[in-house]
Design a protein around this motif. Sequence first.
Motif, PDB file in Angstrom:
ATOM      1  N   ALA A  47       0.800  -1.222   0.000  1.00  0.00           N
ATOM      2  CA  ALA A  47       0.000   0.000   0.000  1.00  0.00           C
ATOM      3  C   ALA A  47       0.836   1.277   0.000  1.00  0.00           C
ATOM      4  CB  ALA A  47      -0.956   0.003   1.192  1.00  0.00           C
ATOM      5  N   LEU A  48       1.959   1.284   0.682  1.00  0.00           N
ATOM      6  CA  LEU A  48       2.771   2.502   0.798  1.00  0.00           C
ATOM      7  C   LEU A  48       4.025   2.485  -0.068  1.00  0.00           C
ATOM      8  CD1 LEU A  48       2.621   3.004   4.669  1.00  0.00           C
ATOM      9  CD2 LEU A  48       1.137   3.990   2.932  1.00  0.00           C
ATOM     10  N   ASP A  49       4.199   1.469  -0.889  1.00  0.00           N
ATOM     11  CA  ASP A  49       5.435   1.315  -1.647  1.00  0.00           C
ATOM     12  C   ASP A  49       5.720   2.486  -2.586  1.00  0.00           C
ATOM     13  OD1 ASP A  49       5.824  -1.036  -0.347  1.00  0.00           O
ATOM     14  OD2 ASP A  49       5.454  -2.333  -2.077  1.00  0.00           O
ATOM     15  N   ASP A  50       4.710   3.041  -3.219  1.00  0.00           N
ATOM     16  CA  ASP A  50       4.921   4.126  -4.177  1.00  0.00           C
ATOM     17  C   ASP A  50       5.270   5.451  -3.514  1.00  0.00           C
ATOM     18  OD1 ASP A  50       4.427   2.402  -6.252  1.00  0.00           O
ATOM     19  OD2 ASP A  50       2.320   2.991  -6.472  1.00  0.00           O
ATOM     20  N   LEU A  51       5.118   5.547  -2.205  1.00  0.00           N
ATOM     21  CA  LEU A  51       5.364   6.800  -1.503  1.00  0.00           C
ATOM     22  C   LEU A  51       6.811   6.964  -1.035  1.00  0.00           C
ATOM     23  CD1 LEU A  51       2.093   6.900   0.618  1.00  0.00           C
ATOM     24  CD2 LEU A  51       2.549   8.038  -1.557  1.00  0.00           C
ATOM     25  N   ASP A  52       7.642   5.950  -1.234  1.00  0.00           N
ATOM     26  CA  ASP A  52       9.052   5.993  -0.814  1.00  0.00           C
ATOM     27  C   ASP A  52       9.220   6.354   0.655  1.00  0.00           C
ATOM     28  OD1 ASP A  52       9.924   5.265  -3.337  1.00  0.00           O
ATOM     29  OD2 ASP A  52      10.166   7.326  -4.001  1.00  0.00           O
ATOM     30  N   LEU A  53       8.419   5.756   1.508  1.00  0.00           N
ATOM     31  CA  LEU A  53       8.498   6.004   2.947  1.00  0.00           C
ATOM     32  C   LEU A  53       9.498   5.055   3.597  1.00  0.00           C
ATOM     33  CD1 LEU A  53       4.708   6.405   3.768  1.00  0.00           C
ATOM     34  CD2 LEU A  53       6.393   8.208   3.538  1.00  0.00           C
ATOM     35  N   PRO A  54      10.037   5.435   4.742  1.00  0.00           N
ATOM     36  CA  PRO A  54      10.995   4.548   5.418  1.00  0.00           C
ATOM     37  C   PRO A  54      10.319   3.396   6.161  1.00  0.00           C
ATOM     38  CG  PRO A  54      10.742   6.581   6.649  1.00  0.00           C
ATOM     39  CD  PRO A  54       9.951   6.744   5.384  1.00  0.00           C
ATOM     40  N   VAL A  55       9.003   3.249   6.010  1.00  0.00           N
ATOM     41  CA  VAL A  55       8.280   2.134   6.622  1.00  0.00           C
ATOM     42  C   VAL A  55       7.490   1.389   5.560  1.00  0.00           C
ATOM     43  CG1 VAL A  55       8.069   3.164   8.915  1.00  0.00           C
ATOM     44  CG2 VAL A  55       6.307   3.597   7.216  1.00  0.00           C
ATOM     45  N   LYS A  56       7.196   0.139   5.873  1.00  0.00           N
ATOM     46  CA  LYS A  56       6.440  -0.725   4.975  1.00  0.00           C
ATOM     47  C   LYS A  56       5.326  -1.372   5.792  1.00  0.00           C
ATOM     48  CE  LYS A  56       7.316  -4.538   1.818  1.00  0.00           C
ATOM     49  NZ  LYS A  56       7.273  -3.976   0.490  1.00  0.00           N
ATOM     50  N   ILE A  57       4.160  -1.530   5.184  1.00  0.00           N
ATOM     51  CA  ILE A  57       3.029  -2.163   5.865  1.00  0.00           C
ATOM     52  C   ILE A  57       3.254  -3.673   5.892  1.00  0.00           C
ATOM     53  CG2 ILE A  57       0.545  -2.661   5.740  1.00  0.00           C
ATOM     54  CD1 ILE A  57       1.031   0.176   6.523  1.00  0.00           C
ATOM     55  N   LYS A  58       3.224  -4.247   7.063  1.00  0.00           N
ATOM     56  CA  LYS A  58       3.311  -5.707   7.199  1.00  0.00           C
ATOM     57  C   LYS A  58       1.905  -6.298   7.233  1.00  0.00           C
ATOM     58  CE  LYS A  58       5.958  -9.255   7.707  1.00  0.00           C
ATOM     59  NZ  LYS A  58       6.786  -9.695   6.610  1.00  0.00           N
ATOM     60  N   ALA A  59       1.014  -5.632   7.946  1.00  0.00           N
ATOM     61  CA  ALA A  59      -0.395  -6.028   8.002  1.00  0.00           C
ATOM     62  C   ALA A  59      -1.201  -4.792   8.350  1.00  0.00           C
ATOM     63  CB  ALA A  59      -0.609  -7.114   9.046  1.00  0.00           C
ATOM     64  N   GLY A  60      -2.428  -4.728   7.843  1.00  0.00           N
ATOM     65  CA  GLY A  60      -3.243  -3.562   8.142  1.00  0.00           C
ATOM     66  C   GLY A  60      -4.711  -3.840   7.948  1.00  0.00           C
ATOM     67  N   HIS A  61      -5.510  -3.011   8.611  1.00  0.00           N
ATOM     68  CA  HIS A  61      -6.960  -3.214   8.598  1.00  0.00           C
ATOM     69  C   HIS A  61      -7.650  -1.855   8.758  1.00  0.00           C
ATOM     70  CE1 HIS A  61     -10.691  -5.380   9.384  1.00  0.00           C
ATOM     71  NE2 HIS A  61     -10.905  -4.511  10.356  1.00  0.00           N
ATOM     72  N   ILE A  62      -8.695  -1.627   7.964  1.00  0.00           N
ATOM     73  CA  ILE A  62      -9.535  -0.433   8.114  1.00  0.00           C
ATOM     74  C   ILE A  62     -10.903  -0.915   8.566  1.00  0.00           C
ATOM     75  CG2 ILE A  62     -10.662   1.492   6.934  1.00  0.00           C
ATOM     76  CD1 ILE A  62      -8.333   1.521   4.973  1.00  0.00           C
ATOM     77  N   GLY A  63     -11.355  -0.421   9.691  1.00  0.00           N
ATOM     78  CA  GLY A  63     -12.659  -0.825  10.218  1.00  0.00           C
ATOM     79  C   GLY A  63     -13.798  -0.310   9.359  1.00  0.00           C
ATOM     80  N   LYS A  64     -13.748   0.979   9.008  1.00  0.00           N
ATOM     81  CA  LYS A  64     -14.836   1.579   8.241  1.00  0.00           C
ATOM     82  C   LYS A  64     -14.299   2.735   7.415  1.00  0.00           C
ATOM     83  CE  LYS A  64     -19.182   4.001   9.203  1.00  0.00           C
ATOM     84  NZ  LYS A  64     -20.072   4.373  10.308  1.00  0.00           N
ATOM     85  N   LEU A  65     -14.608   2.726   6.131  1.00  0.00           N
ATOM     86  CA  LEU A  65     -14.250   3.808   5.219  1.00  0.00           C
ATOM     87  C   LEU A  65     -15.550   4.392   4.682  1.00  0.00           C
ATOM     88  CD1 LEU A  65     -12.271   5.432   3.429  1.00  0.00           C
ATOM     89  CD2 LEU A  65     -12.397   3.559   1.791  1.00  0.00           C
ATOM     90  N   THR A  66     -15.761   5.681   4.921  1.00  0.00           N
ATOM     91  CA  THR A  66     -16.970   6.354   4.457  1.00  0.00           C
ATOM     92  C   THR A  66     -16.583   7.393   3.415  1.00  0.00           C
ATOM     93  OG1 THR A  66     -17.949   6.103   6.652  1.00  0.00           O
ATOM     94  CG2 THR A  66     -18.996   7.673   5.178  1.00  0.00           C
ATOM     95  N   LEU A  67     -17.212   7.324   2.266  1.00  0.00           N
ATOM     96  CA  LEU A  67     -17.018   8.305   1.206  1.00  0.00           C
ATOM     97  C   LEU A  67     -18.289   9.121   1.071  1.00  0.00           C
ATOM     98  CD1 LEU A  67     -15.430   5.945  -1.458  1.00  0.00           C
ATOM     99  CD2 LEU A  67     -14.227   7.500   0.062  1.00  0.00           C
ATOM    100  N   LYS A  68     -18.192  10.418   1.313  1.00  0.00           N
ATOM    101  CA  LYS A  68     -19.342  11.313   1.138  1.00  0.00           C
ATOM    102  C   LYS A  68     -19.241  11.890  -0.263  1.00  0.00           C
ATOM    103  CE  LYS A  68     -20.025  12.484   5.935  1.00  0.00           C
ATOM    104  NZ  LYS A  68     -21.348  12.016   6.181  1.00  0.00           N
TER     105      LYS A  68
END
Length: 130
Positions: A47-68
């Motif tokens: 998920a964050l690979d294109d941002l060239d950040l010094p961290v990488k996601i190992k595992a992640g979860h979003i409980g709720k995403l709301t788009l208005k």
Amino acid sequence: MVFESPVVDLINKYLGDFVENLDKSQLKLGIWGGDVVLNELDLKESALDDLDLPVKIKAGHIGKLTLKIPWKNLYTEPVIATIDGLYALAVPNVGIKYNEEKEKKEAQENKQKKLQALEEVKKLEAEKGT
């Protein structure tokens, strides 16, 4: 609902790089209210690979995403995304390399922007003085 499949396809197009296995069973759609609600999304490790950040996601979860979504004014009003319950396990990204050329280019662009801003201020002051 008839709109669920096209909306899921559209959301997959934009969020597919960040979340895994998005399907219409996770979607609650309120067309006239303007809300698209996605529950229980898993983040991709890339998920964050294109941002060239010094961290990488190992595992992640979003409980709720709301788009208005302002369905009546799509071209004039923004779509607002709200995330509730973001959990991510991040590890150091040892694969990222320092790019000196990119850093120099960004520094040069920032200098150019500052110079343009100064020139605009000088131009406005000269116009006021005459």
